[in-house]
Enzyme design. Sequence first.
Site, short mmCIF file in Angstrom:
data_model
loop_
_atom_site.label_atom_id
_atom_site.label_comp_id
_atom_site.label_asym_id
_atom_site.label_seq_id
_atom_site.Cartn_x
_atom_site.Cartn_y
_atom_site.Cartn_z
N HIS A 271 0.86 -1.19 0.00
CA HIS A 271 0.00 0.00 0.00
C HIS A 271 0.89 1.24 0.00
CE1 HIS A 271 -3.26 2.76 1.07
NE2 HIS A 271 -4.07 1.79 0.72
N ASP A 328 -7.87 -5.46 -0.11
CA ASP A 328 -8.28 -6.38 -1.17
C ASP A 328 -7.87 -7.83 -0.94
OD1 ASP A 328 -7.48 -3.61 -3.10
OD2 ASP A 328 -9.49 -4.45 -2.98
C1 SDX Z 1 -6.16 -0.11 -3.06
O1 SDX Z 1 -4.43 4.44 -2.09
C2 SDX Z 1 -5.40 3.83 -1.49
O2 SDX Z 1 -5.85 4.20 -0.41
C3 SDX Z 1 -5.93 2.61 -2.27
C4 SDX Z 1 -6.97 1.75 -1.52
C5 SDX Z 1 -8.28 2.48 -1.30
O3 SDX Z 1 -8.98 2.10 -0.36
O4 SDX Z 1 -8.61 3.36 -2.16
O5 SDX Z 1 -6.42 1.31 -0.28
C6 SDX Z 1 -7.33 0.50 -2.36
O6 SDX Z 1 -5.91 0.22 -4.20
C7 SDX Z 1 -5.27 -1.07 -2.30
C8 SDX Z 1 -4.09 -1.60 -3.16
C9 SDX Z 1 -4.60 -2.71 -4.08
N1 SDX Z 1 -3.53 -3.12 -5.03
C10 SDX Z 1 -2.87 -4.29 -4.87
O7 SDX Z 1 -3.03 -5.08 -3.94
C11 SDX Z 1 -1.89 -4.60 -6.00
C12 SDX Z 1 -0.59 -5.15 -5.42
N2 SDX Z 1 0.11 -4.06 -4.71
C13 SDX Z 1 0.97 -3.24 -5.41
O8 SDX Z 1 1.10 -3.27 -6.74
C14 SDX Z 1 1.49 -2.02 -4.66
O9 SDX Z 1 1.81 -2.42 -3.40
C15 SDX Z 1 0.58 -0.81 -4.62
C16 SDX Z 1 0.14 -0.43 -5.99
C17 SDX Z 1 -0.60 -1.09 -3.77
C18 SDX Z 1 1.39 0.31 -3.98
O10 SDX Z 1 2.34 0.62 -4.88
P1 SDX Z 1 3.56 1.58 -4.52
O11 SDX Z 1 3.40 2.27 -3.22
O12 SDX Z 1 3.75 2.42 -5.73
O13 SDX Z 1 4.71 0.57 -4.29
P2 SDX Z 1 5.85 0.34 -5.33
O14 SDX Z 1 5.24 -0.14 -6.59
O15 SDX Z 1 6.70 1.57 -5.36
O16 SDX Z 1 6.65 -0.87 -4.65
C19 SDX Z 1 7.65 -0.61 -3.67
C20 SDX Z 1 8.48 -1.90 -3.64
C21 SDX Z 1 8.93 -2.35 -5.02
O17 SDX Z 1 10.08 -3.14 -4.83
P3 SDX Z 1 11.53 -2.42 -5.15
O18 SDX Z 1 11.50 -1.99 -6.61
O19 SDX Z 1 11.63 -1.22 -4.20
O20 SDX Z 1 12.56 -3.50 -4.88
O21 SDX Z 1 7.66 -2.99 -3.14
C22 SDX Z 1 7.47 -3.94 -4.18
C23 SDX Z 1 7.82 -3.27 -5.47
O22 SDX Z 1 8.28 -4.22 -6.44
N3 SDX Z 1 6.06 -4.32 -4.10
C24 SDX Z 1 5.59 -5.56 -4.19
C25 SDX Z 1 4.22 -5.47 -4.02
N4 SDX Z 1 3.87 -4.19 -3.84
C26 SDX Z 1 5.02 -3.48 -3.90
N5 SDX Z 1 6.23 -6.72 -4.41
C27 SDX Z 1 5.44 -7.82 -4.45
N6 SDX Z 1 4.11 -7.83 -4.29
C28 SDX Z 1 3.47 -6.67 -4.07
N7 SDX Z 1 2.15 -6.66 -3.90
#
Ligand code: SDX
Length: 394
Positions: A271, A328
């Site tokens: 998140h 989720d």
């Molecule tokens: C919602 O914003 C809100 O409030 C949203 C929400 C709401 O109520 O409106 O809460 C609802 O959208 C919840 C999120 C649902 N999405 C997912 O579950 C999809 C999986 N999660 C991600 O893709 C990710 O965690 C996000 C999109 C939720 C957050 O993305 P960020 O903050 O941009 O994180 P990032 O992409 O910059 O990742 C940071 C690091 C990366 O690794 P490095 O490059 O630093 O080595 O964490 C890793 C990412 O690769 N990472 C994950 C991951 N999420 C981030 N690795 C594996 N699995 C994951 N789920």
Amino acid sequence: QTGYITLDEGYANTGSCCSAITFIDGEKGILRYRGIPIEELVEQSSFVEVAYLLIMGKLPTRAELQAFSNALTRNQMLHEDMKFHFEGFPPHAHPMAILSAMINAAGCYYPELLRPEVPNHFEEQAARLLSQVRTIAAFAYRKSRGLPFVYPKPQYKYAANFLHMMFSHPTEDVELKPEAVRALDLLFLLHADHEQNCSTSTVRMVASSGANLFACAAAGVCALWGPLHGGANQAVIEMLEEIHRSGDDGRKFLEEVKSRKSGRRLMGFGHRVYKNYDPRARIIKRHCDELLARLNRTDPLLDIAKRLEEAALQDEYFVERKLYPNVDFYSGIIMRALDIPVNMFPVIFAIGRMPGWIAHYREVVESPTRRIYRPRQVYVGPPLQHYVPIDQRG
Ligand code: SDX
């Protein structure tokens, strides 16, 4: 106050924005609607009362709540001509595409409500949108299954009416089990608002241009649909089903995620704001066990989800990146227990989020210093250069 930026000036110039609706502390895992902790609202309130709290800015008196509930009942039917729009969608159309299109269409049928000089135009618009989003969603499901539309009934409350419209037969109402109705009401409540997330920021952006509430909500549905946002609840179940089919206990999948070769992510984890356990996920996880027990059902995907969570929370890759379950990760288990099809999961999220979008729309349009949002950029393109006629190009 010197240096104080208004709600709009902040966003208009920087892309970040103040708001008085929802408070989140990502490090501590705190979520409050209009200052009230989500845990108290889950235990003592309902989705319709929370919708009033978010939209009107205070908890309703008994009379105010009854009047609001009556307004939702009064506005639950779609204009009969809207049925023809459904005929134009192919059976395989994703319900989020239908939802966005039909919300915008709904706004066309009540032009009088879009005029600020009409008394209570906002309250009527809000009640119409909040009530009809349910009817549109249920009709989209029925259309996709080739089933006749089932109309809402005035005696049913919000979540019960949705389940009725989804699953009743035209001549016999579905059995509305109290635990199922309560579970859906809980899901709607937990999704009701969440500060300046991607889709809510979209609603605010569109509202700042002066577009009407229905157009803003239609835009919010499109932003929410993405698998990184509201579409994640569908992606989580598809991920769990794939793991279940493969016979993997989850460890092989986690290794694939950590290898980063496939670009796969552990959907439902991570998140932008919560760097701790999403309080909504904790509540939903607890209710999964309770609901399945009350419905005398089991779900192998819940066992896989719990194993994935346990392994990830002990794995350095996830721990060092502060990746925890978000709203989720477990919500789809509840929706499966309610027999809601997986492509409707983002639609359930959108229905729940509607009060938040309406509240944010109101905050933008009623702001005394309302300005169009126009975030600035950092230009990283080529320096000044001049046109080259095509015959002189390399
Ligand atoms: C919602 O914003 C809100 O409030 C949203 C929400 C709401 O109520 O409106 O809460 C609802 O959208 C919840 C999120 C649902 N999405 C997912 O579950 C999809 C999986 N999660 C991600 O893709 C990710 O965690 C996000 C999109 C939720 C957050 O993305 P960020 O903050 O941009 O994180 P990032 O992409 O910059 O990742 C940071 C690091 C990366 O690794 P490095 O490059 O630093 O080595 O964490 C890793 C990412 O690769 N990472 C994950 C991951 N999420 C981030 N690795 C594996 N699995 C994951 N789920």
